[in-house]
Design a protein around this motif. Structure first.
Motif, PDB file in Angstrom:
ATOM      1  N   GLU A  58       0.847  -1.188   0.000  1.00  0.00           N
ATOM      2  CA  GLU A  58       0.000   0.000   0.000  1.00  0.00           C
ATOM      3  C   GLU A  58       0.882   1.237   0.000  1.00  0.00           C
ATOM      4  OE1 GLU A  58      -3.462   0.258   2.469  1.00  0.00           O
ATOM      5  OE2 GLU A  58      -3.352  -1.875   2.980  1.00  0.00           O
ATOM      6  N   ALA A  59       0.578   2.189  -0.859  1.00  0.00           N
ATOM      7  CA  ALA A  59       1.381   3.398  -0.955  1.00  0.00           C
ATOM      8  C   ALA A  59       0.638   4.422  -1.791  1.00  0.00           C
ATOM      9  CB  ALA A  59       2.742   3.090  -1.588  1.00  0.00           C
ATOM     10  N   ASP A  60       0.931   5.685  -1.538  1.00  0.00           N
ATOM     11  CA  ASP A  60       0.395   6.714  -2.427  1.00  0.00           C
ATOM     12  C   ASP A  60       1.062   6.572  -3.786  1.00  0.00           C
ATOM     13  OD1 ASP A  60      -1.156   7.780  -0.405  1.00  0.00           O
ATOM     14  OD2 ASP A  60       0.415   9.161   0.260  1.00  0.00           O
ATOM     15  N   THR A  61       0.290   6.717  -4.833  1.00  0.00           N
ATOM     16  CA  THR A  61       0.833   6.607  -6.180  1.00  0.00           C
ATOM     17  C   THR A  61       0.143   7.610  -7.089  1.00  0.00           C
ATOM     18  OG1 THR A  61       1.106   5.141  -8.096  1.00  0.00           O
ATOM     19  CG2 THR A  61      -0.789   4.732  -6.683  1.00  0.00           C
ATOM     20  N   GLU A  62       0.889   8.146  -8.026  1.00  0.00           N
ATOM     21  CA  GLU A  62       0.306   9.067  -8.984  1.00  0.00           C
ATOM     22  C   GLU A  62      -0.390   8.330 -10.127  1.00  0.00           C
ATOM     23  OE1 GLU A  62       3.346  11.665 -10.351  1.00  0.00           O
ATOM     24  OE2 GLU A  62       3.634  12.647  -8.402  1.00  0.00           O
ATOM     25  N   SER A  63      -0.223   7.017 -10.185  1.00  0.00           N
ATOM     26  CA  SER A  63      -0.800   6.254 -11.287  1.00  0.00           C
ATOM     27  C   SER A  63      -2.320   6.201 -11.179  1.00  0.00           C
ATOM     28  CB  SER A  63      -0.248   4.831 -11.287  1.00  0.00           C
ATOM     29  OG  SER A  63      -0.906   4.047 -12.263  1.00  0.00           O
TER      30      SER A  63
END
Length: 338
Positions: A33-38
């Motif tokens: 889990e992580a913030d992603t710009e995708s």
């Protein structure tokens, strides 16, 4: 190692998680889990649970015909076209269909291959070097199991498949059979063979469903093909309430084998949720053939479908599962990771 980022539909419930899938040696090593710009949507690559790829030499030929006229062995239009096609033509046509399936998000298909060992070998040749892997249910006698991955029977009213069933069991490969497509008369005889997969079950009644549940037999349904051939609508809600149900596109001659189209049709025409339909199009077909794919979780084979969640078609949708099942088209597919 490879990372595939976006909104990941994780596990059997396809929970949307912002993050990335870590792929190592062809398998899923972790989901982080992580913030992603995708804005991509990452889901299991699709599994088409029932195809007839040999029909690639007869596209659109069966439209307007009855089931028997279009596809029934041995004298239907389909079988006449197959008999007239030479091996080179057949292999080339099936290869093109496999490429189309891959471009529209499918990584595996369970194919009922006609024409005995030669037919199974032709499909092996068609799939050579492609990023989509057909699981071959061969036919034409038990000797086909020297080449095929399992046995696919036309129907219990067509022949006595006891020898082929015994051979499949002895080699520990699955035995699948059509049942309940034109009517219910072949369902009990098919169940008597203790199959590993039933296909169609359009005319299944309560007692058939109870027995399928008791035997733990999964069922592959093909709603678009059933509509084209006017044989009826499979009772998908009742089937799901009894056993595992997988989704297939059936004869290439009748419909393009796009699982995205099949999912959208099923979700809109039957009493099913988007998550149920996505499960039918991924893990259910994989489980029916014993394939280690169809769900995103650590240890599973990394067969992944990456969909552009910011495409002109999908931008602004609120639920990624519903977006993929009900709206996505081949134009939204960015890549299939295998």
């Amino acid at each position: 190692m490879e990372e595939v980022a976006g909104t990941v539909l994780v596990g059997e419930s396809f929970d949307p998680v912002s993050g990335r899938v870590i792929v190592e040696d062809g398998h899923i090593a972790a989901i982080e889990e992580a913030d992603t710009e995708s804005t991509d949507i990452v889901l299991p690559a699709l599994v088409n649970a029932h195809t007839h790829l040999g029909d690639s030499v007869a596209k659109e030929a069966g439209v307007g015909l009855s089931l028997d006229e279009a596809v029934a062995p041995p004298n239907s239009l389909k079988h006449r076209r197959l008999a007239a096609a030479d091996t080179e033509e057949l292999v080339a046509a099936m290869r093109r269909t496999l490429r189309f399936m891959h471009r529209t998000g499918t990584a595996r298909c369970l194919d009922f291959r006609e024409s005995g060992p030669a037919g199974a070998r032709a499909l092996r040749d068609a799939g050579e070097g492609l990023d989509i892997d057909p699981f071959i249910f061969g036919s034409g006698g038990a000797s086909v199991l020297d080449i095929a991955d399992g046995y696919g029977a036309s129907g219990a009213n067509d022949d006595d498949f006891a020898e082929e069933r015994t051979a499949a069991a002895a080699q520990d490969v699955p035995f699948a059979i059509h049942a309940g497509e034109p009517d219910a008369t072949d369902i009990y005889p098919a169940l008597d063979l203790d199959p590993d997969l039933l296909v169609h079950m359009v005319h299944a009644e309560d007692e058939h469903l109870d027995r399928a549940a008791d035997q733990g037999v999964p069922i592959a349904v093909c709603p678009r093909a059933n509509t084209v051939l006017s044989v009826g609508k499979p009772p998908i809600r009742e089937l799901l309430d009894h056993t595992t149900v997988a989704l297939g596109s059936d004869n290439v001659m009748l419909n393009p084998p796009s699982m995205l189209r099949e999912m959208a049709y099923t979700a809109k025409q039957f009493d099913v949720t988007a998550r149920e339909v996505l499960g039918m199009a991924t893990r259910a077909g994989a489980d029916a053939a014993g394939l280690d794919t169809g769900v995103i979780e650590p240890g599973k084979r990394a067969d992944l479908l990456v969909v552009d969640g910011d495409s002109d078609n999908l931008a602004g949708t609120a639920d990624p599962v519903r977006a993929v099942v009900r709206r996505a088209t081949g134009l939204d597919v960015k890549r299939v990771v295998r």
